[in-house]
Write a protein that holds these residues in place. Structure first.
Motif, PDB file in Angstrom:
ATOM      1  N   ARG A 164       0.766  -1.182  -0.140  1.00 60.03           N
ATOM      2  CA  ARG A 164       0.010  -0.087  -0.032  1.00 60.03           C
ATOM      3  C   ARG A 164       0.733   1.137   0.036  1.00 60.03           C
ATOM      4  N   SER A 165       2.060   1.288  -0.644  1.00 65.26           N
ATOM      5  CA  SER A 165       2.939   2.322  -0.508  1.00 65.26           C
ATOM      6  C   SER A 165       2.409   3.402  -1.429  1.00 65.26           C
ATOM      7  N   ARG A 166       2.683   4.623  -1.315  1.00 63.51           N
ATOM      8  CA  ARG A 166       2.526   5.537  -2.153  1.00 63.51           C
ATOM      9  C   ARG A 166       2.866   5.356  -3.747  1.00 63.51           C
ATOM     10  N   ILE A 167       3.831   5.044  -3.764  1.00 63.40           N
ATOM     11  CA  ILE A 167       4.574   5.031  -5.126  1.00 63.40           C
ATOM     12  C   ILE A 167       4.063   3.782  -5.978  1.00 63.40           C
ATOM     13  N   VAL A 168       3.603   2.885  -5.176  1.00 63.85           N
ATOM     14  CA  VAL A 168       3.366   1.459  -5.810  1.00 63.85           C
ATOM     15  C   VAL A 168       1.963   1.038  -5.529  1.00 63.85           C
ATOM     16  N   VAL A 205       1.783  -7.842  -6.611  1.00 58.62           N
ATOM     17  CA  VAL A 205       2.554  -8.432  -5.530  1.00 58.62           C
ATOM     18  C   VAL A 205       3.598  -7.002  -5.337  1.00 58.62           C
ATOM     19  N   ALA A 206       3.639  -6.090  -4.503  1.00 61.77           N
ATOM     20  CA  ALA A 206       4.596  -5.082  -4.451  1.00 61.77           C
ATOM     21  C   ALA A 206       4.934  -4.846  -2.858  1.00 61.77           C
ATOM     22  N   ALA A 207       5.587  -5.920  -2.402  1.00 59.22           N
ATOM     23  CA  ALA A 207       5.953  -5.970  -0.739  1.00 59.22           C
ATOM     24  C   ALA A 207       7.545  -5.702  -0.567  1.00 59.22           C
ATOM     25  N   GLY A 208       8.174  -6.191  -1.645  1.00 62.95           N
ATOM     26  CA  GLY A 208       9.637  -6.251  -1.252  1.00 62.95           C
ATOM     27  C   GLY A 208      10.007  -7.300  -0.186  1.00 62.95           C
ATOM     28  N   LYS A 209       9.205  -8.550  -0.325  1.00 64.62           N
ATOM     29  CA  LYS A 209       9.713  -9.621   0.424  1.00 64.62           C
ATOM     30  C   LYS A 209       9.804 -10.827  -0.339  1.00 64.62           C
ATOM     31  N   ASP A 226       4.439  -9.348 -10.527  1.00 62.46           N
ATOM     32  CA  ASP A 226       5.527  -9.324  -9.432  1.00 62.46           C
ATOM     33  C   ASP A 226       6.358  -7.857  -9.496  1.00 62.46           C
ATOM     34  N   VAL A 227       6.046  -7.081  -8.731  1.00 57.73           N
ATOM     35  CA  VAL A 227       6.750  -5.675  -8.691  1.00 57.73           C
ATOM     36  C   VAL A 227       8.045  -5.977  -7.951  1.00 57.73           C
ATOM     37  N   GLY A 228       8.022  -6.778  -7.008  1.00 60.87           N
ATOM     38  CA  GLY A 228       9.137  -6.610  -6.081  1.00 60.87           C
ATOM     39  C   GLY A 228      10.418  -6.903  -6.598  1.00 60.87           C
TER      40      GLY A 228
HETATM   41  P1  NAD Z   1       7.449  -0.321   0.491  1.00 59.37           P
HETATM   42  O1  NAD Z   1       8.288  -0.904   1.487  1.00 59.37           O
HETATM   43  O2  NAD Z   1       7.227   1.392   0.566  1.00 59.37           O
HETATM   44  O3  NAD Z   1       5.871  -0.732   0.814  1.00 59.37           O
HETATM   45  C1  NAD Z   1       5.919  -2.130   0.845  1.00 59.37           C
HETATM   46  C2  NAD Z   1       4.420  -2.582   1.181  1.00 59.37           C
HETATM   47  O4  NAD Z   1       4.319  -3.976   1.293  1.00 59.37           O
HETATM   48  C3  NAD Z   1       3.784  -1.781   2.288  1.00 59.37           C
HETATM   49  O5  NAD Z   1       2.672  -1.159   2.096  1.00 59.37           O
HETATM   50  C4  NAD Z   1       3.671  -3.101   3.413  1.00 59.37           C
HETATM   51  O6  NAD Z   1       2.426  -2.940   4.051  1.00 59.37           O
HETATM   52  C5  NAD Z   1       3.358  -4.162   2.318  1.00 59.37           C
HETATM   53  N1  NAD Z   1       4.074  -5.549   2.967  1.00 59.37           N
HETATM   54  C6  NAD Z   1       5.307  -5.437   3.640  1.00 59.37           C
HETATM   55  N2  NAD Z   1       5.248  -6.852   4.220  1.00 59.37           N
HETATM   56  C7  NAD Z   1       4.266  -7.372   3.793  1.00 59.37           C
HETATM   57  C8  NAD Z   1       3.647  -8.638   4.219  1.00 59.37           C
HETATM   58  N3  NAD Z   1       4.418  -9.766   4.734  1.00 59.37           N
HETATM   59  N4  NAD Z   1       2.277  -9.069   3.721  1.00 59.37           N
HETATM   60  C9  NAD Z   1       1.704  -8.013   3.228  1.00 59.37           C
HETATM   61  N5  NAD Z   1       2.120  -6.800   2.731  1.00 59.37           N
HETATM   62  C10 NAD Z   1       3.174  -6.729   3.258  1.00 59.37           C
HETATM   63  O7  NAD Z   1       7.707  -0.725  -0.893  1.00 59.37           O
HETATM   64  P2  NAD Z   1       7.622  -0.129  -2.268  1.00 59.37           P
HETATM   65  O8  NAD Z   1       8.458   1.224  -2.691  1.00 59.37           O
HETATM   66  O9  NAD Z   1       6.102  -0.047  -2.559  1.00 59.37           O
HETATM   67  O10 NAD Z   1       7.947  -1.109  -3.488  1.00 59.37           O
HETATM   68  C11 NAD Z   1       7.668  -2.633  -3.226  1.00 59.37           C
HETATM   69  C12 NAD Z   1       8.590  -3.341  -3.937  1.00 59.37           C
HETATM   70  O11 NAD Z   1       8.593  -3.040  -5.207  1.00 59.37           O
HETATM   71  C13 NAD Z   1       9.902  -3.497  -3.614  1.00 59.37           C
HETATM   72  O12 NAD Z   1      10.518  -4.568  -3.586  1.00 59.37           O
HETATM   73  C14 NAD Z   1      10.645  -2.437  -4.564  1.00 59.37           C
HETATM   74  O13 NAD Z   1      12.299  -2.671  -4.549  1.00 59.37           O
HETATM   75  C15 NAD Z   1       9.894  -2.884  -5.673  1.00 59.37           C
HETATM   76  N6  NAD Z   1       9.638  -1.561  -6.780  1.00 59.37           N
HETATM   77  C16 NAD Z   1      10.013  -2.074  -8.023  1.00 59.37           C
HETATM   78  C17 NAD Z   1       9.952  -1.214  -9.027  1.00 59.37           C
HETATM   79  C18 NAD Z   1      10.122  -1.570 -10.492  1.00 59.37           C
HETATM   80  O14 NAD Z   1      10.191  -0.911 -11.309  1.00 59.37           O
HETATM   81  N7  NAD Z   1      10.355  -2.998 -10.692  1.00 59.37           N
HETATM   82  C19 NAD Z   1       9.746  -0.064  -8.671  1.00 59.37           C
HETATM   83  C20 NAD Z   1       9.445   0.534  -7.404  1.00 59.37           C
HETATM   84  C21 NAD Z   1       9.570  -0.465  -6.481  1.00 59.37           C
END
Ligand code: NAD
Length: 279
Positions: A164-168, A205-209, A226-228
């Motif tokens: 739920r990040s602002r940017i993704v 999926v955009a959690a970074g896990k 898969d955005v992670g």
């Molecule tokens: P962020 O850390 O700001 O947000 C992560 C989100 O994931 C949070 O809202 C959090 O609530 C949620 N989260 C974390 N652990 C969780 C869990 N166990 N269960 C459910 N939700 C969970 O990160 P972000 O900036 O939104 O980026 C997300 C991922 O996307 C990162 O891996 C980042 O590197 C990647 N990313 C990729 C690109 C691309 O171009 N491919 C661009 C931006 C970000």
């Protein structure tokens, strides 16, 4: 099941961008994207390098402004202010993470909407939410571009966004909603994540896990984006979704999925800015 490769999409966008960039250069305008970076974070550096490489291939000038990783807010603010007022700059990207003690909210408003090519400022986010013209965050738009390219129907279908990040997360959810999907947003405090994700026709999926989403968390026949981006101990780039999910669902690869489409959109947005700013 299909591999939802981002590269052909990125390639098509870049080809068009390059043609337009060349045309601007012939008219005496050098499309220029400024990237402000104040961190030694390896992933951030990798991302900036990949944008610069793509920009170069598209005849866009990428100007990287490297500030110290302990730069204070006023130094970064002054830099953003001068880029905002510089008519030779068409796009501004403020790379995160920022130095300790620097609050991003004190800086994002300094990027004027017309140069905010990653839709990061509160004004851009508000415009987007209101359905007014604004740049969407490139990563969020990239997700939609992939779904569009692979002709994934959205109206009335169940979309689940993890993050739920602002940017993704939030902008992806919003864009899916705009296309008439029924959207659920999950986050770090959601209970029983798998119960939600298993209902998804479209799962973003955009959690970074690493490994957050496993085979058993995905409905057979779903479309999974898969955005992670995570760097493993042996320095490999991996997503949030386990590889064997590809046995039952359409899946974007990492690397080669959302990433290249995102960088291409950053460049495309820069050219849209050139167009607006030089009219
Ligand atoms: P962020 O850390 O700001 O947000 C992560 C989100 O994931 C949070 O809202 C959090 O609530 C949620 N989260 C974390 N652990 C969780 C869990 N166990 N269960 C459910 N939700 C969970 O990160 P972000 O900036 O939104 O980026 C997300 C991922 O996307 C990162 O891996 C980042 O590197 C990647 N990313 C990729 C690109 C691309 O171009 N491919 C661009 C931006 C970000």
């Amino acid at each position: 099941v299909r591999l939802l490769d981002g590269k052909p999409i990125a390639h098509a966008i870049r080809q068009k961008v390059q043609q337009q960039a060349v045309a601007y250069r012939e008219a005496g305008i050098i499309p220029t994207l400024a990237i402000v970076i104040a961190t030694t974070d390896a992933q951030a550096a990798w991302y900036v390098r990949s944008i610069c490489k793509a920009a170069e291939a598209c005849d866009i000038n990428a100007l990287v402004i490297e500030l110290s990783s302990d730069a204070k807010t006023d130094v970064i603010a002054a830099e953003l202010g001068s880029l905002a007022n510089d008519p030779t700059i068409h796009g501004i990207l403020l790379q995160t993470p920022l130095p300790d003690g620097v609050v991003i909210d004190d800086l994002l408003s300094l990027i004027p909407s017309e140069k905010d090519i990653d839709g990061a400022s509160p004004a851009s986010a508000g415009q987007l939410l209101y359905g007014l013209p604004a740049f969407a965050p490139a990563t969020a738009e990239a997700v939609l571009k992939i779904l569009e390219y692979y002709e994934v129907p959205l109206p009335g279908r169940r979309a689940v966004v993890v993050g739920r990040s602002r940017i993704v997360g939030k902008p992806v959810a919003h864009l899916l909603l705009e296309r008439d999907a029924t959207v659920t947003i999950c986050h770090s405090r959601s209970r029983d994540l798998g119960e939600h994700t298993r209902t998804a026709d479209i799962l973003v999926v955009a959690a970074g896990k690493i490994g957050l989403i496993q085979h058993g968390d995905v409905k057979s026949g779903a479309v999974v984006v898969d955005v992670g981006t995570n760097v493993t101990e042996d320095n490999k780039l991996v997503g949030d979704v386990a590889a064997d999910v590809a046995e039952i669902a359409d899946l974007t690869p990492v690397p080669g999925g959302v990433g290249p489409v995102t960088t291409s959109l950053i460049l495309q947005h820069t050219l849209i800015s050139v167009d607006k700013l030089t009219k």
